[in-house]
Scaffold this active site. Structure first.
Site, PDB file in Angstrom:
ATOM      1  CG  ASN A 136      -0.194  -0.011   2.536  1.00 54.30           C
ATOM      2  OD1 ASN A 136       1.036   0.012   2.562  1.00 54.30           O
ATOM      3  ND2 ASN A 136      -0.929  -0.052   3.634  1.00 54.30           N
ATOM      4  CG  HIS A 138       3.555   0.147   4.771  1.00 55.38           C
ATOM      5  ND1 HIS A 138       2.672  -0.752   5.350  1.00 55.38           N
ATOM      6  CD2 HIS A 138       4.664  -0.584   4.501  1.00 55.38           C
ATOM      7  CE1 HIS A 138       3.238  -1.939   5.408  1.00 55.38           C
ATOM      8  NE2 HIS A 138       4.440  -1.868   4.902  1.00 55.38           N
ATOM      9  CD  GLU A 143       0.145   0.803   7.494  1.00 52.45           C
ATOM     10  OE1 GLU A 143       0.153   0.833   6.245  1.00 52.45           O
ATOM     11  OE2 GLU A 143       0.269  -0.241   8.133  1.00 52.45           O
TER      12      GLU A 143
HETATM   13  P1  PGA Z   1       8.339  -7.076   2.481  1.00 51.16           P
HETATM   14  O1  PGA Z   1       7.727  -5.896   3.347  1.00 51.16           O
HETATM   15  O2  PGA Z   1       9.805  -6.782   2.355  1.00 51.16           O
HETATM   16  O3  PGA Z   1       8.078  -8.305   3.300  1.00 51.16           O
HETATM   17  O4  PGA Z   1       7.648  -7.071   1.165  1.00 51.16           O
HETATM   18  C1  PGA Z   1       7.994  -4.579   3.017  1.00 51.16           C
HETATM   19  C2  PGA Z   1       7.157  -3.668   3.862  1.00 51.16           C
HETATM   20  O5  PGA Z   1       6.015  -4.034   4.200  1.00 51.16           O
HETATM   21  O6  PGA Z   1       7.628  -2.560   4.190  1.00 51.16           O
END
Ligand code: PGA
Length: 235
Positions: A136, A138, A143
């Site tokens: 999303n 973030h 967020e």
């Molecule tokens: P991920 O998470 O490396 O497991 O894709 C990244 C994040 O949510 O910031």
């Protein structure tokens, strides 16, 4: 912004490890900002291999992590402290006094945020900050929202993030509702930022983040304003 496109996850990890290695070599007592998640695992593996071979020395390096779940102890397998122990701390010669993660069990999380922010400042600021990006948009646990939170703060996780991160927990109920996260000011104060994004699932949000409008609804878009941003992604 500098963008490096690589063939695959392994090459992205190699390039990311090269960048960290050069910073560690040139500034052997600097502060690295580090991320958890699937994305940087390959990079940590390569850094650990180089350290084992004697090519890379973390003896005087300090690290500050981006975030931690509220309510999880360092022994909880889904805590970020546990992740870092498994993927990096136990594999390289970092001194335990020099590795820092927000305390998810702090009695007063707000106070812990203040302490953490001051700690980053007192260490002299972050030389290189490694970031992943959420589906999303973030970064850390900042967020999508109406504003960019500024400093380290307590954040209520969105249902989307809880669901995505829930893949690591036995059930969704076990996923914490809150986390402590560096804010945008803490992140943007880093002297250099390296954003890593891998896989089809990140393609659209990465594009929006680096080429779209700068908006707190896509938190990573603020990185466009950073004077020293490196993005490494795979095809
Ligand atoms: P991920 O998470 O490396 O497991 O894709 C990244 C994040 O949510 O910031």
């Amino acid at each position: 912004m500098k963008l490096i496109k690589t063939k695959n996850y392994e090459e992205m990890s190699q390039k990311a490890a090269n960048v960290v290695s050069s910073v560690v070599t040139l500034k052997p007592d600097c502060v690295l900002g580090l991320a958890t998640g699937d994305t940087p695992v390959g990079m940590y593996r390569i850094l650990a291999e180089r350290n084992k071979k004697g090519d890379l020395d973390f003896k005087n390096i300090k690290t500050v992590n981006l975030d931690e779940y509220v309510g999880l102890s360092a022994e909880h397998p889904q805590s970020y402290q546990y992740f870092m122990n498994q993927n990096l701390y136990s594999k390289v010669n970092l001194s335990s006094n020099n590795t820092h993660i927000p305390d998810g069990l702090a009695k007063d999380p707000e106070q812990e945020c203040k302490r953490y922010e001051e700690l980053i400042y007192s260490l002299g600021g972050i030389e290189l900050l490694v970031l992943g990006i959420g589906n999303n948009g973030h970064i850390a646990f900042n967020e999508p929202d109406d504003s960019f939170p500024k400093e380290t703060h307590v954040v209520k996780l969105t249902e989307d993030t809880r669901r995505v991160n829930g893949r690591f927990f036995d059930s969704l109920d076990e996923v914490p509702y809150y986390a402590i996260s560096m804010g945008m000011k803490s992140i943007m104060s880093a002297r250099a930022i390296m954003l890593l994004a891998s896989g089809e699932v990140k393609k659209k949000i990465l594009y929006e983040s680096i080429y779209g409008p700068i908006t707190p609804m896509v938190p990573a878009s603020v990185l466009q304003l950073h004077p020293n941003l490196l993005v490494i992604t795979d095809q």
